[in-house]
Design an enzyme around this catalytic site. Structure first.
Site, PDB file in Angstrom:
ATOM      1  N   CYS A 131       0.815  -1.160   0.090  1.00 61.41           N
ATOM      2  CA  CYS A 131       0.009  -0.242  -0.048  1.00 61.41           C
ATOM      3  C   CYS A 131       0.888   1.200   0.073  1.00 61.41           C
ATOM      4  CB  CYS A 131      -0.992   0.087   1.277  1.00 61.41           C
ATOM      5  SG  CYS A 131      -1.691   1.604   1.281  1.00 61.41           S
ATOM      6  N   CYS A 134      -0.350   4.177   2.256  1.00 59.58           N
ATOM      7  CA  CYS A 134      -0.086   3.942   3.846  1.00 59.58           C
ATOM      8  C   CYS A 134       1.202   3.863   4.203  1.00 59.58           C
ATOM      9  CB  CYS A 134      -0.596   2.417   4.203  1.00 59.58           C
ATOM     10  SG  CYS A 134      -2.056   1.827   3.277  1.00 59.58           S
ATOM     11  N   ASP A 135       2.154   3.414   3.270  1.00 57.13           N
ATOM     12  CA  ASP A 135       3.625   3.120   3.749  1.00 57.13           C
ATOM     13  C   ASP A 135       4.722   3.926   3.133  1.00 57.13           C
ATOM     14  OD1 ASP A 135       2.558   1.492   5.474  1.00 57.13           O
ATOM     15  OD2 ASP A 135       2.803  -0.134   4.104  1.00 57.13           O
TER      16      ASP A 135
END
Ligand code: NAP
Length: 307
Positions: A131, A134-135
């Site tokens: 992701c 997200c990261d």
């Protein structure tokens, strides 16, 4: 007893909720994680009609969820564990309770596929991710390797150019699968380099990711790319999706793992419908999931009227 139970809160499930709630059907939506599904973790949503440049997948998810709640859709954050889909009363057992409904709309979507490369699992969360939104920030200023050549790999790879020193798209063939406009953007982005005919062979490290062994699919040659001194290194896998159909295996007709439906989104079991990425279809987009959701809710209403 509910009229409609929707499993999954992505764009397909939320739209089904908006339509069934608005039709005054008593509707329960069950979602184990966050509302929005995969849409919530995508960056820009350029090809969904009406979405502005400021919209993210998450902001669209919030708007759709608000709209569903405004039509009295009840939302429970639970995990469905087993289904009884036969007969006029469908049963959904979750980790918290058991619910009954006249109809069920399956909208569990799909999940990121694991490639199964040695080290992939071990370094997930410590250099390996699925992701970008997200990261991605963990790898600010470093080298990022994106594995895959489809729309997700290229779109998320382009997003990562805003954070990374350089983004390498590692693709097993000599042509990308992604849509032409995304291909053009990647090929014209000086921060993107495409490693053609290349696959990951092994991911190595100590506490965190240190290097990745790559194999040339044509010559078999192996080489190792390493984390630069003082910079982070990240690997993002975008090698496709697998439908979340474990719960319905043996209960419904599937094709290549996806749920078979007719044009009303009806499955092989009367009163059970399927929408979005879990369904056997050609084009998996937010726009098509939303269309599926509207059709399924309407079909559920018609099914209930004829009970
Ligand atoms: P995808 O289209 O199935 O692409 C998966 C990519 O991973 C392909 O390039 C494939 O290579 C590669 N791959 C698969 N198995 C591999 C393996 N064992 N080793 C190395 N590479 C491997 O999956 P996706 O990109 O996640 O997209 C899923 C669906 O969502 C698609 O229908 C896509 O169009 C849609 N989507 C749309 C948008 C958009 O419209 N903006 C954005 C994201 C996703 P090959 O090309 O050689 O098969």
């Amino acid at each position: 007893m509910y009229d409609v139970i929707i499993l999954g809160g992505g764009p397909g499930g939320l739209t089904a909720g908006i339509y069934s709630g608005r039709a005054n059907l008593k509707t329960l939506l069950i979602e184990p994680n966050i509302l929005g599904g995969q849409m919530a973790s995508t960056t820009g949503v350029e090809n969904y009609p009406g979405a502005s440049q400021e919209d993210t997948g998450m902001s669209l998810a919030e708007k759709m969820a608000d709209q569903a709640r405004n039509f009295n859709v009840e939302v429970k954050y639970e995990t469905a564990e087993s289904l009884d889909l036969e007969g006029p009363v469908k049963k959904v057992k979750t980790d918290q309770a058991e619910y009954e409904s006249k109809t069920v709309i399956l909208a569990m979507g799909a999940q990121s596929r694991r490639l199964g490369v040695p080290g992939e699992e071990e370094f997930t969360g410590r250099g390996v991710s699925y992701c970008a939104t997200c990261d991605g920030a963990f790898y600010q200023g470093g080298d990022i390797y994106v594995i895959g050549g489809g729309n997700s790999a290229v779109e998320e790879g382009l997003f990562l150019t805003h954070l990374a020193k350089k983004v390498y798209i590692v693709h097993r063939r000599d042509a990308l699968r992604a849509d032409k406009y995304l291909q053009d953007r990647a090929l014209n982005n000086e921060k993107v380099e495409i490693l053609w005919n290349t696959v990951p062979e092994e991911i190595k490290g100590d506490k965190t990711l240190e290097s990745m062994v790559l194999r040339d699919t044509q010559t078999g040659e192996l080489r190792e790319v390493k984390k630069a001194e003082g910079q982070p290194m990240g690997i993002f896998f975008y090698v496709g999706q697998d439908p979340r159909t474990d719960l319905v295996e043996g209960l419904l007709d599937l094709n290549r793992g996806y749920i078979v439906t007719d044009e009303d989104m009806a499955t092989s079991q009367p009163g059970v419908f399927a929408v979005g990425d879990i369904r056997d279809k050609k084009l998996r987009q937010i726009a098509t999931a939303v269309g599926d959701g509207a059709i399924a809710a309407n079909a559920a209403l018609s099914y209930i009227d004829h009970l």
